[in-house]
Design a protein around this motif. Structure first.
Motif, short mmCIF file in Angstrom:
data_model
loop_
_atom_site.label_atom_id
_atom_site.label_comp_id
_atom_site.label_asym_id
_atom_site.label_seq_id
_atom_site.Cartn_x
_atom_site.Cartn_y
_atom_site.Cartn_z
N CYS A 2 61.27 45.35 42.57
CA CYS A 2 59.91 45.90 42.54
C CYS A 2 59.66 46.57 41.20
CB CYS A 2 59.77 46.90 43.68
SG CYS A 2 58.15 47.65 43.77
N ARG A 3 58.53 46.27 40.61
CA ARG A 3 58.12 46.89 39.36
C ARG A 3 56.68 47.38 39.51
NH1 ARG A 3 62.70 47.26 37.44
NH2 ARG A 3 63.68 45.58 36.31
N TYR A 4 56.43 48.55 38.98
CA TYR A 4 55.07 49.05 38.93
C TYR A 4 54.57 48.95 37.51
CZ TYR A 4 55.79 51.11 43.52
OH TYR A 4 56.04 51.30 44.84
N LEU A 5 53.40 48.39 37.34
CA LEU A 5 52.75 48.36 36.03
C LEU A 5 51.67 49.42 36.07
CD1 LEU A 5 52.45 44.52 35.46
CD2 LEU A 5 54.15 46.07 34.54
N TYR A 6 51.83 50.44 35.25
CA TYR A 6 50.93 51.59 35.28
C TYR A 6 49.69 51.34 34.45
CZ TYR A 6 55.03 53.87 37.16
OH TYR A 6 56.11 54.20 37.94
N GLY A 7 48.61 51.95 34.85
CA GLY A 7 47.36 51.87 34.11
C GLY A 7 46.40 50.86 34.70
N LYS A 11 49.38 44.83 29.44
CA LYS A 11 49.72 43.93 28.34
C LYS A 11 50.03 42.56 28.94
CE LYS A 11 52.12 47.72 26.16
NZ LYS A 11 53.45 48.20 25.82
N PRO A 12 49.57 41.49 28.29
CA PRO A 12 49.85 40.14 28.82
C PRO A 12 51.34 39.85 28.96
CG PRO A 12 48.19 40.03 27.10
CD PRO A 12 48.69 41.44 27.13
N LEU A 13 52.15 40.35 28.03
CA LEU A 13 53.59 40.12 28.10
C LEU A 13 54.19 40.81 29.33
CD1 LEU A 13 56.11 38.91 26.78
CD2 LEU A 13 56.38 41.07 25.56
N ASP A 14 53.70 42.03 29.64
CA ASP A 14 54.20 42.75 30.82
C ASP A 14 53.89 41.99 32.10
OD1 ASP A 14 55.18 44.72 29.22
OD2 ASP A 14 53.62 46.19 29.67
N ILE A 15 52.71 41.44 32.20
CA ILE A 15 52.34 40.69 33.40
C ILE A 15 53.19 39.43 33.51
CG2 ILE A 15 50.50 39.35 34.50
CD1 ILE A 15 48.55 41.41 33.37
N ARG A 16 53.34 38.72 32.41
CA ARG A 16 54.13 37.48 32.43
C ARG A 16 55.58 37.74 32.81
NH1 ARG A 16 55.13 33.17 27.53
NH2 ARG A 16 56.40 31.77 28.76
N LEU A 17 56.19 38.75 32.19
CA LEU A 17 57.58 39.06 32.48
C LEU A 17 57.76 39.60 33.90
CD1 LEU A 17 58.72 40.57 29.08
CD2 LEU A 17 59.30 38.34 30.04
N GLY A 18 56.81 40.38 34.38
CA GLY A 18 56.88 40.87 35.75
C GLY A 18 56.82 39.75 36.76
N LEU A 19 55.92 38.79 36.55
CA LEU A 19 55.82 37.64 37.45
C LEU A 19 57.05 36.74 37.34
CD1 LEU A 19 52.07 36.73 36.99
CD2 LEU A 19 53.15 37.73 39.00
N THR A 20 57.58 36.61 36.13
CA THR A 20 58.77 35.79 35.94
C THR A 20 59.97 36.41 36.66
OG1 THR A 20 57.97 35.06 33.79
CG2 THR A 20 60.32 34.82 34.20
N GLU A 21 60.09 37.74 36.55
CA GLU A 21 61.19 38.41 37.23
C GLU A 21 61.06 38.29 38.74
OE1 GLU A 21 63.53 42.24 35.46
OE2 GLU A 21 61.47 42.49 36.06
N ALA A 22 59.85 38.31 39.25
CA ALA A 22 59.63 38.20 40.69
C ALA A 22 59.86 36.78 41.19
CB ALA A 22 58.21 38.65 41.02
N ALA A 23 59.84 35.79 40.30
CA ALA A 23 59.99 34.40 40.71
C ALA A 23 61.41 34.07 41.14
CB ALA A 23 59.58 33.47 39.56
N LYS A 24 62.37 34.94 40.88
CA LYS A 24 63.76 34.76 41.30
C LYS A 24 64.33 33.41 40.88
CE LYS A 24 63.62 37.96 45.08
NZ LYS A 24 63.90 38.23 46.46
N ASP A 31 60.96 31.32 29.60
CA ASP A 31 60.84 32.57 30.35
C ASP A 31 62.20 33.24 30.50
OD1 ASP A 31 58.10 32.36 30.70
OD2 ASP A 31 58.33 31.10 32.48
N ARG A 32 63.23 32.47 30.70
CA ARG A 32 64.59 33.02 30.80
C ARG A 32 64.98 33.67 29.47
NH1 ARG A 32 68.52 29.25 33.83
NH2 ARG A 32 66.82 29.64 35.24
N LEU A 33 64.61 33.05 28.36
CA LEU A 33 64.91 33.61 27.05
C LEU A 33 64.14 34.92 26.84
CD1 LEU A 33 66.36 33.25 24.34
CD2 LEU A 33 64.36 31.99 23.55
N LEU A 34 62.89 34.96 27.27
CA LEU A 34 62.11 36.19 27.16
C LEU A 34 62.72 37.32 27.98
CD1 LEU A 34 58.38 35.02 27.20
CD2 LEU A 34 59.56 36.24 25.40
N LEU A 35 63.18 37.01 29.19
CA LEU A 35 63.82 38.04 30.00
C LEU A 35 65.15 38.47 29.42
CD1 LEU A 35 63.06 37.04 33.69
CD2 LEU A 35 62.27 39.04 32.44
#
Length: 90
Positions: A2-7, A11-24, A31-35
């Motif tokens: 679980c991640r909370y994005l505040y505000g 940032k587009p990168l935060d959304i992309r990485l959050g969704l990528t992390e949730a994709a398991k 995306d793996r390289l970004l993570l």
């Protein structure tokens, strides 16, 4: 996980990485390289570059390049020695 994005604005990168992390593990190589390069930092309230992984990647790249150079030099030396043996054998 679980991640909370505040505000209100994210940032587009935060959304992309959050969704990528949730994709398991159901994402591509980029995306793996970004993570690998970015980790979530609660203090910064977003994803930030992870310096330790950058250093690991730089070290691995250095070892690879040096190995490639040494292999080329070793091969050139063997070819030169082989040529010298052929010339002296005549």
């Amino acid at each position: 996980m679980c991640r909370y994005l505040y505000g209100v604005q994210f940032k587009p990168l935060d959304i992309r990485l959050g969704l990528t992390e949730a994709a398991k593990e159901q994402f591509g190589v980029t995306d793996r390289l970004l993570l690998f390069c970015y980790h979530y930092d609660p203090a910064a309230k977003g994803y930030v570059p992870f310096a330790e992984n950058f250093m690991r990647a730089g070290g691995a790249l250095t070892v690879f390049i040096l190995g490639f150079i040494l292999y080329g030099l070793w091969r050139r030396e063997r070819t030169a020695a082989k040529t010298r043996r052929m010339v002296t054998a005549k």
